[in-house]
Write a protein that holds these residues in place. Structure first.
Motif, PDB file in Angstrom:
ATOM      1  N   ALA A 117      10.045   1.414 -14.768  1.00 44.77           N
ATOM      2  CA  ALA A 117       8.667   2.758 -13.443  1.00 44.77           C
ATOM      3  C   ALA A 117       9.396   2.113 -12.162  1.00 44.77           C
ATOM      4  O   ALA A 117      10.259   1.355 -12.351  1.00 44.77           O
ATOM      5  CB  ALA A 117       7.885   1.514 -14.169  1.00 44.77           C
ATOM      6  N   GLU A 118       8.829   2.554 -11.660  1.00 44.62           N
ATOM      7  CA  GLU A 118       8.887   2.686  -9.920  1.00 44.62           C
ATOM      8  C   GLU A 118       7.272   1.014  -9.694  1.00 44.62           C
ATOM      9  O   GLU A 118       6.333   1.224 -10.440  1.00 44.62           O
ATOM     10  CB  GLU A 118       8.137   3.758  -9.704  1.00 44.62           C
ATOM     11  CG  GLU A 118       9.424   4.576  -9.122  1.00 44.62           C
ATOM     12  CD  GLU A 118       8.662   5.806  -8.445  1.00 44.62           C
ATOM     13  OE1 GLU A 118       9.496   6.946  -8.475  1.00 44.62           O
ATOM     14  OE2 GLU A 118       7.534   5.879  -7.533  1.00 44.62           O
ATOM     15  N   ILE A 119       7.989   0.694  -8.990  1.00 48.40           N
ATOM     16  CA  ILE A 119       6.940  -1.182  -8.893  1.00 48.40           C
ATOM     17  C   ILE A 119       5.673  -0.225  -8.178  1.00 48.40           C
ATOM     18  O   ILE A 119       4.913  -0.912  -8.574  1.00 48.40           O
ATOM     19  CB  ILE A 119       7.769  -2.195  -7.403  1.00 48.40           C
ATOM     20  CG1 ILE A 119       6.907  -3.293  -7.237  1.00 48.40           C
ATOM     21  CG2 ILE A 119       7.849  -0.979  -6.039  1.00 48.40           C
ATOM     22  CD1 ILE A 119       6.906  -2.935  -8.591  1.00 48.40           C
ATOM     23  N   LYS A 154       0.695  -1.715   0.429  1.00 50.25           N
ATOM     24  CA  LYS A 154      -0.141  -0.162  -0.052  1.00 50.25           C
ATOM     25  C   LYS A 154       0.899   1.505   0.142  1.00 50.25           C
ATOM     26  O   LYS A 154       0.286   2.056  -0.561  1.00 50.25           O
ATOM     27  CB  LYS A 154      -0.939   0.251   1.105  1.00 50.25           C
ATOM     28  CG  LYS A 154      -2.154   1.299   1.580  1.00 50.25           C
ATOM     29  CD  LYS A 154      -2.640   0.847   2.849  1.00 50.25           C
ATOM     30  CE  LYS A 154      -3.771   2.278   2.991  1.00 50.25           C
ATOM     31  NZ  LYS A 154      -4.191   2.693   4.189  1.00 50.25           N
ATOM     32  N   SER A 155       2.055   1.292   0.576  1.00 52.87           N
ATOM     33  CA  SER A 155       2.732   2.493   0.581  1.00 52.87           C
ATOM     34  C   SER A 155       3.803   3.557  -0.753  1.00 52.87           C
ATOM     35  O   SER A 155       3.615   4.130  -0.732  1.00 52.87           O
ATOM     36  CB  SER A 155       3.426   2.297   1.960  1.00 52.87           C
ATOM     37  OG  SER A 155       4.777   1.129   1.705  1.00 52.87           O
ATOM     38  N   LEU A 156       4.208   2.201  -1.037  1.00 50.60           N
ATOM     39  CA  LEU A 156       4.480   1.669  -2.420  1.00 50.60           C
ATOM     40  C   LEU A 156       3.987   2.099  -3.578  1.00 50.60           C
ATOM     41  O   LEU A 156       4.149   2.980  -4.049  1.00 50.60           O
ATOM     42  CB  LEU A 156       5.176   0.661  -2.712  1.00 50.60           C
ATOM     43  CG  LEU A 156       6.463   0.120  -2.484  1.00 50.60           C
ATOM     44  CD1 LEU A 156       6.786  -1.537  -2.405  1.00 50.60           C
ATOM     45  CD2 LEU A 156       7.228   0.655  -2.627  1.00 50.60           C
ATOM     46  N   ALA A 157       2.362   1.587  -3.373  1.00 50.94           N
ATOM     47  CA  ALA A 157       1.518   2.512  -4.419  1.00 50.94           C
ATOM     48  C   ALA A 157       0.669   3.946  -4.354  1.00 50.94           C
ATOM     49  O   ALA A 157       1.187   5.355  -5.067  1.00 50.94           O
ATOM     50  CB  ALA A 157      -0.129   1.665  -4.349  1.00 50.94           C
ATOM     51  N   ASN A 158       1.092   4.543  -2.654  1.00 55.96           N
ATOM     52  CA  ASN A 158       0.569   5.621  -2.811  1.00 55.96           C
ATOM     53  C   ASN A 158       1.710   6.474  -2.410  1.00 55.96           C
ATOM     54  O   ASN A 158       1.728   7.787  -3.179  1.00 55.96           O
ATOM     55  CB  ASN A 158       0.739   5.916  -1.101  1.00 55.96           C
ATOM     56  CG  ASN A 158      -0.154   7.143  -0.238  1.00 55.96           C
ATOM     57  OD1 ASN A 158      -1.035   7.430  -1.299  1.00 55.96           O
ATOM     58  ND2 ASN A 158       0.136   7.228   0.555  1.00 55.96           N
ATOM     59  N   VAL A 218       7.183  -7.961  -2.563  1.00 57.08           N
ATOM     60  CA  VAL A 218       5.713  -7.375  -3.283  1.00 57.08           C
ATOM     61  C   VAL A 218       6.417  -7.096  -4.512  1.00 57.08           C
ATOM     62  O   VAL A 218       5.004  -7.271  -5.764  1.00 57.08           O
ATOM     63  CB  VAL A 218       5.644  -6.011  -2.725  1.00 57.08           C
ATOM     64  CG1 VAL A 218       4.496  -4.912  -3.458  1.00 57.08           C
ATOM     65  CG2 VAL A 218       4.744  -6.137  -1.688  1.00 57.08           C
ATOM     66  N   ALA A 219       7.455  -6.983  -5.023  1.00 56.41           N
ATOM     67  CA  ALA A 219       7.637  -6.551  -6.343  1.00 56.41           C
ATOM     68  C   ALA A 219       7.916  -8.205  -7.349  1.00 56.41           C
ATOM     69  O   ALA A 219       7.248  -7.956  -8.360  1.00 56.41           O
ATOM     70  CB  ALA A 219       9.429  -5.963  -6.007  1.00 56.41           C
ATOM     71  N   SER A 239      19.967  -4.937 -20.700  1.00 55.01           N
ATOM     72  CA  SER A 239      19.383  -6.597 -21.174  1.00 55.01           C
ATOM     73  C   SER A 239      17.917  -6.709 -20.796  1.00 55.01           C
ATOM     74  O   SER A 239      17.279  -7.364 -20.994  1.00 55.01           O
ATOM     75  CB  SER A 239      20.383  -8.001 -21.568  1.00 55.01           C
ATOM     76  OG  SER A 239      19.849  -8.417 -19.823  1.00 55.01           O
ATOM     77  N   ALA A 240      17.525  -6.301 -19.426  1.00 54.10           N
ATOM     78  CA  ALA A 240      16.693  -6.414 -18.330  1.00 54.10           C
ATOM     79  C   ALA A 240      15.215  -5.261 -18.255  1.00 54.10           C
ATOM     80  O   ALA A 240      15.712  -3.945 -18.668  1.00 54.10           O
ATOM     81  CB  ALA A 240      16.801  -6.459 -16.908  1.00 54.10           C
ATOM     82  N   VAL A 241      14.244  -5.798 -18.169  1.00 53.15           N
ATOM     83  CA  VAL A 241      13.134  -4.498 -17.633  1.00 53.15           C
ATOM     84  C   VAL A 241      13.415  -3.900 -16.586  1.00 53.15           C
ATOM     85  O   VAL A 241      13.248  -5.245 -15.352  1.00 53.15           O
ATOM     86  CB  VAL A 241      12.100  -4.487 -17.840  1.00 53.15           C
ATOM     87  CG1 VAL A 241      11.134  -3.635 -18.084  1.00 53.15           C
ATOM     88  CG2 VAL A 241      11.464  -5.139 -19.212  1.00 53.15           C
ATOM     89  N   VAL A 242      14.032  -2.543 -15.670  1.00 47.85           N
ATOM     90  CA  VAL A 242      14.430  -2.213 -14.365  1.00 47.85           C
ATOM     91  C   VAL A 242      13.656  -1.617 -13.970  1.00 47.85           C
ATOM     92  O   VAL A 242      12.992  -0.372 -14.279  1.00 47.85           O
ATOM     93  CB  VAL A 242      15.247  -1.285 -14.682  1.00 47.85           C
ATOM     94  CG1 VAL A 242      16.129  -0.542 -13.231  1.00 47.85           C
ATOM     95  CG2 VAL A 242      16.759  -2.138 -14.981  1.00 47.85           C
ATOM     96  N   TYR A 243      13.031  -2.232 -12.798  1.00 44.84           N
ATOM     97  CA  TYR A 243      12.400  -0.980 -11.764  1.00 44.84           C
ATOM     98  C   TYR A 243      12.097  -0.974 -10.114  1.00 44.84           C
ATOM     99  O   TYR A 243      13.506  -1.307 -10.098  1.00 44.84           O
ATOM    100  CB  TYR A 243      11.024  -2.605 -11.925  1.00 44.84           C
ATOM    101  CG  TYR A 243       9.844  -2.219 -12.721  1.00 44.84           C
ATOM    102  CD1 TYR A 243       8.982  -2.436 -12.607  1.00 44.84           C
ATOM    103  CD2 TYR A 243      10.939  -4.101 -13.466  1.00 44.84           C
ATOM    104  CE1 TYR A 243       8.094  -2.840 -13.847  1.00 44.84           C
ATOM    105  CE2 TYR A 243      10.086  -4.639 -14.609  1.00 44.84           C
ATOM    106  CZ  TYR A 243       8.471  -3.667 -14.803  1.00 44.84           C
ATOM    107  OH  TYR A 243       7.739  -4.312 -16.148  1.00 44.84           O
ATOM    108  N   VAL A 244      12.519   0.449 -10.261  1.00 49.33           N
ATOM    109  CA  VAL A 244      12.930   0.834  -8.946  1.00 49.33           C
ATOM    110  C   VAL A 244      11.805   1.055  -7.640  1.00 49.33           C
ATOM    111  O   VAL A 244      10.545   1.271  -8.575  1.00 49.33           O
ATOM    112  CB  VAL A 244      14.148   2.175  -9.010  1.00 49.33           C
ATOM    113  CG1 VAL A 244      14.681   1.517 -10.065  1.00 49.33           C
ATOM    114  CG2 VAL A 244      12.799   3.110  -9.409  1.00 49.33           C
TER     115      VAL A 244
END
Length: 312
Positions: A268-270, A30-34, A124-125, A241-246
């Motif tokens: 993207a951010e997670i 929830k906090s990551l989404a917020n 979560v990720a 070579s990857a899709v990077v999320y942070v």
């Protein structure tokens, strides 16, 4: 009226007894989404401020945050002294203040919170990025974060095999023995990761230990170590070579050597994936670069304090 004399002190043992992964994973998600709601998140969180202590190769970080939705105002102070021999290399405390008055409410040991919220964030990720039902987990590293990641990931996923590698083989064998029958200690990184569906890197490495040639297509990687702009656990070829999320774009572009040294593009951010504003590209190699955020510490501390209040 609140006064500083009423400051509550919460020990590591109390936190370990109270902070369960099921509640924590939900709160972190929830906090990551917020956090990633850029228009009106109600989260005020500057990038971590770091003081370097040259004589000891040490670092002192300060991580303040306010979250309107969670009604929490807090800061974590964390030290990292990698040359320590007789005491741990990491130490942390979390100070929670009243969001209405600024009066300090509680001082919590930060070590258990850090270990568990970091692992919960990786869960979560992984939940949002993993390709299918993961069966094999590889963990590179065998310290506190390796243990917390195994426990947290096992709350959600059922792995048939866990492979452990550590630069000191005795560390890998010790953790493998603790985990049990479905866990093996590997002598080489390539051996540990070659069949893995999920890889967790939680090492103290300053130079890359994981190469693109060793991982299979569609693997998901939680890159947790290398928290400085000149350190990296992943070779640039793998990152690119990857899709990077942070967790935070701003934080990653300032602090993550894995991203900075590779000149990698952040997709993207997670939190944006959780919110549905960015895609989870599960069929490709995905990397979640976790640096840790103050909002994670704050919601974990709030969980602990809320449970203590209920139990009082």
């Amino acid at each position: 009226m609140d006064t500083i004399s009423s400051l509550k002190l919460v020990s590591a043992q109390n936190i370990a007894n109270i902070l369960d992964y099921s509640s924590l994973i939900a709160a972190i998600e929830k906090s990551l989404a917020n956090f990633s709601h850029r228009t009106d998140s109600g989260v005020n969180q500057p990038v971590r401020s770091v003081v370097i202590v040259p004589n000891s190769d040490g670092f002192l970080g300060c991580m303040p945050v306010y979250s309107r939705e969670d009604d929490v105002l807090a800061t974590k102070i964390v030290s990292f002294f990698p040359r320590n021999k007789d005491v741990p290399t990491h130490h942390a405390v979390v100070l929670v203040l009243c969001a209405q008055t600024g009066v300090p409410r509680a001082l919590l040991d930060g070590d258990v919170i850090t270990a568990r919220r970091t692992a919960a964030t990786s869960v979560v990720a992984t939940k949002h990025l993993v390709n299918g039902e993961p069966k094999i987990l590889a963990i590179l590293g065998s310290g506190v974060q390796a243990r917390s990641h195994y426990i947290a990931l096992s709350e959600v996923f059922h792995f048939k095999q866990i492979c452990i590698w550590n630069h000191r083989p005795e560390g890998a064998h010790k953790l493998a023995d603790e985990i049990g029958n479905n866990c093996v200690a590997c002598s080489k990184v390539s051996e540990a990761v070659e069949d893995a569906d999920v890889i967790v890197t939680v090492t103290s490495a300053k130079d890359p230990i994981l190469k693109a040639a060793w991982v299979k297509p569609g693997v998901h990687i939680n890159a947790v170590g290398a928290c400085r702009p000149d350190w990296s656990e992943l070779e640039p070829e793998l990152v690119n070579s990857a899709v990077v999320y942070v967790d935070s774009r701003e934080g990653a572009l300032k602090e993550s050597g894995d991203i900075i040294l590779a000149k990698a593009e952040i997709y993207a951010e997670i939190g944006e994936v959780i919110n549905g504003t960015c895609e989870a590209k599960r069929e490709q190699i995905t990397i979640f670069k976790s640096l840790g955020m103050a909002i994670e510490d704050a919601v974990a501390a709030k969980l602990v304090l809320d449970k203590l209040t209920v139990n009082d």
